[in-house]
Write a protein that holds these residues in place. Structure first.
Motif, PDB file in Angstrom:
ATOM      1  N   MET A 131       0.812  -1.194  -0.038  1.00 38.22           N
ATOM      2  CA  MET A 131      -0.103   0.006  -0.079  1.00 38.22           C
ATOM      3  C   MET A 131       0.761   1.217  -0.050  1.00 38.22           C
ATOM      4  SD  MET A 131      -3.071   0.951   2.514  1.00 38.22           S
ATOM      5  CE  MET A 131      -2.023   1.413   3.880  1.00 38.22           C
ATOM      6  N   VAL A 132       0.723   2.014  -1.132  1.00 36.43           N
ATOM      7  CA  VAL A 132       1.487   3.313  -1.356  1.00 36.43           C
ATOM      8  C   VAL A 132       0.796   4.471  -1.157  1.00 36.43           C
ATOM      9  CG1 VAL A 132       3.394   4.219  -2.543  1.00 36.43           C
ATOM     10  CG2 VAL A 132       3.042   1.965  -2.588  1.00 36.43           C
ATOM     11  N   THR A 133       1.081   5.601  -0.156  1.00 36.81           N
ATOM     12  CA  THR A 133       0.456   6.576  -0.031  1.00 36.81           C
ATOM     13  C   THR A 133       1.260   8.024  -0.111  1.00 36.81           C
ATOM     14  OG1 THR A 133       0.655   6.416   2.415  1.00 36.81           O
ATOM     15  CG2 THR A 133      -1.388   5.254   1.167  1.00 36.81           C
ATOM     16  N   LYS A 147       4.748   7.054   1.973  1.00 35.01           N
ATOM     17  CA  LYS A 147       4.726   5.956   2.924  1.00 35.01           C
ATOM     18  C   LYS A 147       4.301   4.481   2.080  1.00 35.01           C
ATOM     19  CE  LYS A 147       2.243   4.120   6.904  1.00 35.01           C
ATOM     20  NZ  LYS A 147       0.815   4.543   7.937  1.00 35.01           N
ATOM     21  N   PHE A 148       5.343   3.508   2.490  1.00 41.97           N
ATOM     22  CA  PHE A 148       5.303   1.977   1.622  1.00 41.97           C
ATOM     23  C   PHE A 148       5.016   1.035   2.742  1.00 41.97           C
ATOM     24  CE2 PHE A 148       6.961  -1.739  -0.115  1.00 41.97           C
ATOM     25  CZ  PHE A 148       6.771  -1.443  -1.432  1.00 41.97           C
ATOM     26  N   THR A 149       3.942   0.523   2.658  1.00 40.62           N
ATOM     27  CA  THR A 149       3.275  -0.486   3.629  1.00 40.62           C
ATOM     28  C   THR A 149       3.487  -2.028   2.844  1.00 40.62           C
ATOM     29  OG1 THR A 149       2.147   1.102   4.756  1.00 40.62           O
ATOM     30  CG2 THR A 149       1.986  -1.456   5.311  1.00 40.62           C
ATOM     31  N   ASN A 150       4.197  -3.150   3.687  1.00 36.39           N
ATOM     32  CA  ASN A 150       4.497  -4.086   2.878  1.00 36.39           C
ATOM     33  C   ASN A 150       3.333  -5.050   3.110  1.00 36.39           C
ATOM     34  OD1 ASN A 150       5.182  -6.596   2.161  1.00 36.39           O
ATOM     35  ND2 ASN A 150       6.530  -7.212   3.929  1.00 36.39           N
ATOM     36  N   ARG A 151       2.404  -5.572   1.997  1.00 35.84           N
ATOM     37  CA  ARG A 151       1.471  -6.303   2.287  1.00 35.84           C
ATOM     38  C   ARG A 151       1.635  -7.597   1.558  1.00 35.84           C
ATOM     39  NH1 ARG A 151      -3.365  -3.330   3.027  1.00 35.84           N
ATOM     40  NH2 ARG A 151      -2.703  -1.797   4.748  1.00 35.84           N
ATOM     41  N   ALA A 152       2.964  -8.128   1.414  1.00 34.99           N
ATOM     42  CA  ALA A 152       3.222  -9.318   0.776  1.00 34.99           C
ATOM     43  C   ALA A 152       3.240 -10.699   1.335  1.00 34.99           C
ATOM     44  CB  ALA A 152       4.624  -9.286   0.106  1.00 34.99           C
ATOM     45  N   GLY A 153       2.948 -10.404   2.981  1.00 30.32           N
ATOM     46  CA  GLY A 153       2.844 -11.508   3.645  1.00 30.32           C
ATOM     47  C   GLY A 153       4.358 -12.172   4.032  1.00 30.32           C
ATOM     48  N   VAL A 154       5.322 -11.737   3.663  1.00 25.84           N
ATOM     49  CA  VAL A 154       6.613 -12.371   3.894  1.00 25.84           C
ATOM     50  C   VAL A 154       7.526 -10.938   3.789  1.00 25.84           C
ATOM     51  CG1 VAL A 154       6.507 -14.305   2.719  1.00 25.84           C
ATOM     52  CG2 VAL A 154       7.224 -12.465   1.318  1.00 25.84           C
ATOM     53  N   LEU A 187      11.384  -4.953   5.600  1.00 28.97           N
ATOM     54  CA  LEU A 187       9.940  -4.927   6.264  1.00 28.97           C
ATOM     55  C   LEU A 187       9.260  -6.196   6.358  1.00 28.97           C
ATOM     56  CD1 LEU A 187       8.344  -1.882   3.843  1.00 28.97           C
ATOM     57  CD2 LEU A 187       9.525  -1.553   6.261  1.00 28.97           C
ATOM     58  N   ALA A 188       8.874  -6.309   7.395  1.00 30.06           N
ATOM     59  CA  ALA A 188       8.163  -7.419   7.830  1.00 30.06           C
ATOM     60  C   ALA A 188       6.709  -7.169   7.366  1.00 30.06           C
ATOM     61  CB  ALA A 188       7.969  -7.669   9.216  1.00 30.06           C
ATOM     62  N   PRO A 189       5.779  -8.235   7.298  1.00 27.55           N
ATOM     63  CA  PRO A 189       4.271  -7.945   6.665  1.00 27.55           C
ATOM     64  C   PRO A 189       3.678  -6.981   7.794  1.00 27.55           C
ATOM     65  CG  PRO A 189       4.677 -10.217   6.601  1.00 27.55           C
ATOM     66  CD  PRO A 189       6.230  -9.550   7.286  1.00 27.55           C
ATOM     67  N   GLY A 190       3.243  -5.981   6.928  1.00 28.38           N
ATOM     68  CA  GLY A 190       2.273  -4.721   7.699  1.00 28.38           C
ATOM     69  C   GLY A 190       3.251  -3.599   8.354  1.00 28.38           C
ATOM     70  N   GLU A 191       4.610  -3.759   8.014  1.00 28.97           N
ATOM     71  CA  GLU A 191       5.559  -2.715   8.500  1.00 28.97           C
ATOM     72  C   GLU A 191       5.513  -1.602   7.212  1.00 28.97           C
ATOM     73  OE1 GLU A 191       8.391  -4.629  11.840  1.00 28.97           O
ATOM     74  OE2 GLU A 191       9.231  -4.350   9.789  1.00 28.97           O
ATOM     75  N   SER A 192       5.979  -0.607   7.629  1.00 26.78           N
ATOM     76  CA  SER A 192       6.113   0.459   6.656  1.00 26.78           C
ATOM     77  C   SER A 192       7.321   1.162   6.501  1.00 26.78           C
ATOM     78  CB  SER A 192       5.144   1.836   6.958  1.00 26.78           C
ATOM     79  OG  SER A 192       3.770   1.099   7.000  1.00 26.78           O
ATOM     80  N   ALA A 193       8.008   1.804   5.385  1.00 28.31           N
ATOM     81  CA  ALA A 193       8.841   2.706   5.127  1.00 28.31           C
ATOM     82  C   ALA A 193       8.600   3.993   4.816  1.00 28.31           C
ATOM     83  CB  ALA A 193       9.981   1.976   4.123  1.00 28.31           C
ATOM     84  N   LEU A 215       1.801  11.351  -9.257  1.00 24.46           N
ATOM     85  CA  LEU A 215       3.104  10.840  -9.200  1.00 24.46           C
ATOM     86  C   LEU A 215       3.164   9.564  -9.352  1.00 24.46           C
ATOM     87  CD1 LEU A 215       5.696  11.542  -7.715  1.00 24.46           C
ATOM     88  CD2 LEU A 215       4.848  10.832  -5.520  1.00 24.46           C
ATOM     89  N   GLY A 216       4.219   8.979 -10.129  1.00 22.97           N
ATOM     90  CA  GLY A 216       4.487   7.576 -10.347  1.00 22.97           C
ATOM     91  C   GLY A 216       5.427   7.295  -9.271  1.00 22.97           C
ATOM     92  N   VAL A 217       5.349   5.998  -8.657  1.00 24.62           N
ATOM     93  CA  VAL A 217       6.135   5.173  -7.591  1.00 24.62           C
ATOM     94  C   VAL A 217       6.542   4.166  -8.056  1.00 24.62           C
ATOM     95  CG1 VAL A 217       6.766   4.980  -5.280  1.00 24.62           C
ATOM     96  CG2 VAL A 217       5.171   6.684  -6.083  1.00 24.62           C
ATOM     97  N   SER A 218       8.133   3.846  -8.287  1.00 20.87           N
ATOM     98  CA  SER A 218       8.470   2.610  -8.527  1.00 20.87           C
ATOM     99  C   SER A 218       9.679   2.211  -7.838  1.00 20.87           C
ATOM    100  CB  SER A 218       8.798   2.402  -9.920  1.00 20.87           C
ATOM    101  OG  SER A 218       9.867   3.045 -10.289  1.00 20.87           O
ATOM    102  N   LEU A 219      10.035   0.936  -7.529  1.00 21.60           N
ATOM    103  CA  LEU A 219      11.317   0.716  -6.649  1.00 21.60           C
ATOM    104  C   LEU A 219      12.611   0.507  -7.590  1.00 21.60           C
ATOM    105  CD1 LEU A 219       9.867  -1.912  -4.145  1.00 21.60           C
ATOM    106  CD2 LEU A 219      10.421   0.771  -3.883  1.00 21.60           C
TER     107      LEU A 219
END
Length: 256
Positions: A131-133, A147-154, A187-193, A215-219
């Motif tokens: 989830m990116v906001t 804000k970048f929140t990990n939703r991958a489960g790993v 990032l663990a699942p649910g954590e944010s950067a 705004l386009g966001v990529s890694l």
């Protein structure tokens, strides 16, 4: 000699002969019982002992060799009075020990494989599984918070800094090198950067700029991109815009 005397003497002679014949017959019977078993072979006590002993010895030898007493067929001790069976039990125990060692080795190998799985390398985060906001902030002015929140489960890593493009800009927003963290953010699942974005300096009339709406966001190193609407509908962005490296907290992303 009178006729009566002759008869009496003759009778005694017959009895004597009969008695003799009885003794001879008795002797022959004893001899037959003691020396003959009906097949012409001796069967005295000593003869029995000398015949039986080798048979017993042969059975013991057969048992010691783990052979049968019925023709040498291997049978774990049929004719060996249990001796061969002991050898078979020993062999079985040895085989069981080898099987146990093999099972132990397999268990150790399985355990090693499990350890390897537990030490699996952590991959890069995916914007499609996050989830990116982006939000505006009051302080400092002319700043946005990403804000970048990990939703991958790993667990995953956010490399370096976010690659940003406002609207249809050809070049990505440059990163502020002085914000480089000591290590890559995991990032663990649910954590944010977090990353702070400076949109303009506000004191350079020659910086050029325009109102941007998206705004386009990529890694770094990945092609996947997510597009966000800028807060308030549009934000003024000029050529002095910068973005920080990923940080563990919003305050670190905004105070540099």
């Amino acid at each position: 000699m009178s006729h009566a005397a002759f008869l009496a003497r003759h009778a005694r002679t017959i009895r004597s002969v009969a008695a003799g014949l009885t003794v001879v017959a008795a002797g022959l019977t004893l001899t037959a019982c003691g020396d003959n078993d009906g097949t012409g072979a001796k069967s005295s006590g000593k003869a029995d002992s000398s015949v039986t002993a080798p048979a017993d010895q042969g059975g013991a030898d057969a048992g010691a060799r783990g052979e049968s007493g019925t023709g040498g067929t291997e049978s774990g001790g049929t004719g060996g009075n249990g001796t061969g069976g002991t050898g078979g039990a020993k062999d079985t125990a040895e085989q069981a020990g080898k099987a146990s060692q093999q099972n132990g080795g397999a268990a150790q190998q399985n355990g090693g494989g499990a350890a390897s799985d537990g030490e699996r390398e952590i991959g890069t985060c995916d914007v499609n599984k996050a989830m990116v906001t982006v939000d505006s902030v009051k302080r400092p002015i002319n700043h946005l918070l990403l804000k970048f929140t990990n939703r991958a489960g790993v667990d995953c890593e956010v490399p370096s800094f976010p690659i940003l493009r406002f609207d249809d800009a050809q070049a990505a927003t440059p990163a502020a090198g002085e914000t480089t963290p000591q290590s890559v953010i995991t990032l663990a699942p649910g954590e944010s950067a977090y990353a702070g974005i400076t949109t303009s300096r506000g004191d350079d009339p020659d910086a050029g700029g325009a109102d941007m709406s998206q705004l386009g966001v990529s890694l770094e190193g990945l092609d996947a991109e997510t597009t966000l609407d800028l807060p308030g509908g549009s934000v003024y962005v000029d050529n002095t815009a910068q973005v920080t490296y990923w940080q563990n907290s919003a305050s670190d992303a905004l105070t540099w």
